[in-house]
Motif scaffolding. Structure first.
Motif, PDB file in Angstrom:
ATOM      1  N   ALA A   1       3.207   4.973  55.972  1.00  0.00           N
ATOM      2  CA  ALA A   1       1.900   5.638  56.096  1.00  0.00           C
ATOM      3  C   ALA A   1       1.646   6.072  57.538  1.00  0.00           C
ATOM      4  CB  ALA A   1       0.784   4.705  55.613  1.00  0.00           C
ATOM      5  N   THR A   2       1.983   5.227  58.485  1.00  0.00           N
ATOM      6  CA  THR A   2       1.790   5.573  59.897  1.00  0.00           C
ATOM      7  C   THR A   2       2.695   6.726  60.296  1.00  0.00           C
ATOM      8  OG1 THR A   2       1.148   3.308  60.431  1.00  0.00           O
ATOM      9  CG2 THR A   2       1.879   4.686  62.261  1.00  0.00           C
ATOM     10  N   ALA A   3       3.952   6.672  59.873  1.00  0.00           N
ATOM     11  CA  ALA A   3       4.893   7.754  60.196  1.00  0.00           C
ATOM     12  C   ALA A   3       4.458   9.066  59.534  1.00  0.00           C
ATOM     13  CB  ALA A   3       6.309   7.374  59.764  1.00  0.00           C
TER      14      ALA A   3
ATOM     15  N   GLN B   1      13.265  26.597  58.397  1.00  0.00           N
ATOM     16  CA  GLN B   1      14.054  25.439  57.967  1.00  0.00           C
ATOM     17  C   GLN B   1      14.145  24.474  59.141  1.00  0.00           C
ATOM     18  OE1 GLN B   1      17.667  27.198  56.426  1.00  0.00           O
ATOM     19  NE2 GLN B   1      16.771  27.327  54.402  1.00  0.00           N
ATOM     20  N   TYR B   2      13.091  23.702  59.305  1.00  0.00           N
ATOM     21  CA  TYR B   2      13.012  22.686  60.343  1.00  0.00           C
ATOM     22  C   TYR B   2      12.019  21.636  59.859  1.00  0.00           C
ATOM     23  CZ  TYR B   2       9.063  25.725  61.405  1.00  0.00           C
ATOM     24  OH  TYR B   2       7.940  26.500  61.305  1.00  0.00           O
ATOM     25  N   CYS B   3      12.070  20.479  60.447  1.00  0.00           N
ATOM     26  CA  CYS B   3      11.194  19.411  59.982  1.00  0.00           C
ATOM     27  C   CYS B   3      10.894  18.431  61.109  1.00  0.00           C
ATOM     28  CB  CYS B   3      11.829  18.678  58.802  1.00  0.00           C
ATOM     29  SG  CYS B   3      13.424  17.969  59.189  1.00  0.00           S
ATOM     30  N   VAL B   4       9.966  17.553  60.845  1.00  0.00           N
ATOM     31  CA  VAL B   4       9.672  16.422  61.717  1.00  0.00           C
ATOM     32  C   VAL B   4      10.420  15.237  61.107  1.00  0.00           C
ATOM     33  CG1 VAL B   4       7.880  14.881  62.593  1.00  0.00           C
ATOM     34  CG2 VAL B   4       7.378  17.321  62.272  1.00  0.00           C
ATOM     35  N   SER B   5      11.230  14.562  61.908  1.00  0.00           N
ATOM     36  CA  SER B   5      12.012  13.419  61.415  1.00  0.00           C
ATOM     37  C   SER B   5      11.604  12.153  62.163  1.00  0.00           C
ATOM     38  CB  SER B   5      13.507  13.663  61.631  1.00  0.00           C
ATOM     39  OG  SER B   5      13.955  14.770  60.883  1.00  0.00           O
ATOM     40  N   ILE B   6      11.229  11.130  61.401  1.00  0.00           N
ATOM     41  CA  ILE B   6      10.823   9.847  61.975  1.00  0.00           C
ATOM     42  C   ILE B   6      11.460   8.740  61.144  1.00  0.00           C
ATOM     43  CG2 ILE B   6       8.899   8.324  62.563  1.00  0.00           C
ATOM     44  CD1 ILE B   6       7.064  10.808  62.572  1.00  0.00           C
ATOM     45  N   ALA B   7      12.149   7.824  61.804  1.00  0.00           N
ATOM     46  CA  ALA B   7      12.741   6.679  61.113  1.00  0.00           C
ATOM     47  C   ALA B   7      12.391   5.412  61.877  1.00  0.00           C
ATOM     48  CB  ALA B   7      14.258   6.837  61.015  1.00  0.00           C
ATOM     49  N   LEU B   8      12.422   4.298  61.182  1.00  0.00           N
ATOM     50  CA  LEU B   8      12.180   3.001  61.801  1.00  0.00           C
ATOM     51  C   LEU B   8      13.345   2.077  61.474  1.00  0.00           C
ATOM     52  CD1 LEU B   8      10.352   0.965  63.317  1.00  0.00           C
ATOM     53  CD2 LEU B   8       9.296   0.443  61.096  1.00  0.00           C
TER      54      LEU B   8
ATOM     55  N   GLU C   1      18.884  -1.928  61.700  1.00  0.00           N
ATOM     56  CA  GLU C   1      19.010  -1.500  60.307  1.00  0.00           C
ATOM     57  C   GLU C   1      17.840  -0.602  59.927  1.00  0.00           C
ATOM     58  OE1 GLU C   1      21.499  -2.191  58.049  1.00  0.00           O
ATOM     59  OE2 GLU C   1      22.542  -3.065  59.775  1.00  0.00           O
ATOM     60  N   PRO C   2      18.116   0.569  59.331  1.00  0.00           N
ATOM     61  CA  PRO C   2      17.011   1.441  58.925  1.00  0.00           C
ATOM     62  C   PRO C   2      16.194   0.799  57.809  1.00  0.00           C
ATOM     63  CG  PRO C   2      19.149   2.371  58.272  1.00  0.00           C
ATOM     64  CD  PRO C   2      19.430   1.117  59.024  1.00  0.00           C
TER      65      PRO C   2
ATOM     66  N   ILE D   1      12.728   6.016  65.707  1.00  0.00           N
ATOM     67  CA  ILE D   1      13.621   7.079  66.166  1.00  0.00           C
ATOM     68  C   ILE D   1      13.026   8.393  65.683  1.00  0.00           C
ATOM     69  CG2 ILE D   1      15.965   8.000  66.107  1.00  0.00           C
ATOM     70  CD1 ILE D   1      16.810   5.062  65.326  1.00  0.00           C
ATOM     71  N   ILE D   2      12.748   9.292  66.622  1.00  0.00           N
ATOM     72  CA  ILE D   2      12.060  10.518  66.230  1.00  0.00           C
ATOM     73  C   ILE D   2      12.761  11.761  66.763  1.00  0.00           C
ATOM     74  CG2 ILE D   2       9.834   9.363  66.069  1.00  0.00           C
ATOM     75  CD1 ILE D   2       9.028  10.645  68.697  1.00  0.00           C
ATOM     76  N   ASP D   3      12.702  12.800  65.971  1.00  0.00           N
ATOM     77  CA  ASP D   3      13.086  14.146  66.383  1.00  0.00           C
ATOM     78  C   ASP D   3      11.884  15.011  66.012  1.00  0.00           C
ATOM     79  OD1 ASP D   3      14.137  16.636  66.939  1.00  0.00           O
ATOM     80  OD2 ASP D   3      16.030  16.272  65.901  1.00  0.00           O
TER      81      ASP D   3
END
Length: 181
Positions: free
Chosen positions: A13-15, A105-112, A117-118, A89-91
């Motif tokens: 939710a935060t991401a 064709q682009y996006c916001v990418s956010i991972a934790l 470990e993802p 980890i963000i782009d």
């Protein structure tokens, strides 16, 4: 120690909130693409003022919600608690070259990750207004609908999409050989 489901949902939710806020910055910049400040990081690797604005919004949102987490971003590098087990980890604009050229064709990418470990991820396709989310043990969703990997097991019946390496030092011939296989 597994991460509780409620925590995973809160992380997603935060991401999601951060990605949507970044998208507003990106859309604002897309309206005046001719005013974008564009810099070269390396050959065929660019950063724009929109990347920086979107990144700032994401970092601010994540560190506000989780002040004891660390963040690794494409432009700012690593910020936050260097000893944290949690690393975002963000782009901010994954597909900056497409964005610069007006190709939607682009996006916001956010991972934790937790201890490397993802555990959660959000990909927000800004142009299509599609939100992809995933959380460890909970599968992946597109706009709150569960998505799955195709059951197609024959290449001749498959649809394949790819990008080609474009940065100096990439093994283009090796990439093509692997693609042919």
């Amino acid at each position: 120690m597994p991460t509780p489901t409620s925590s995973l949902q809160a992380f997603v939710a935060t991401a999601t909130k951060a990605a949507r806020m970044a998208a507003r910055e990106i859309n604002r910049a897309a309206e005046d693409r001719d005013l974008l400040e564009i810099s070269d990081k390396a050959a065929n690797d660019f950063v724009t003022s929109a990347d920086k604005a979107a990144e700032a919004v994401i970092i601010r949102e994540l560190t506000s919600a989780y002040p004891h987490h660390a963040v690794l971003s494409e432009e700012a590098g690593r910020v936050g608690d260097p000893k944290s087990d949690y690393l975002w980890i963000i782009d901010p604009i994954d597909g900056t070259t497409n964005f610069i050229h007006g190709l939607p064709q682009y996006c916001v990418s956010i991972a934790l990750t937790y201890r490397g470990e993802p555990i959660a991820a959000v990909i927000y396709d800004v142009a299509k207004n599609e939100l992809f989310t995933a959380a460890r043990g909970q599968g992946a969703k597109l706009d709150d609908r569960r998505i799955r990997v195709s059951e197609t097991d024959e290449m001749r019946r498959s649809l394949i999409g790819t990008g080609f390496p474009f940065r100096r030092g990439c093994d283009f011939d090796g990439y093509l050989a692997g693609f042919r296989r």
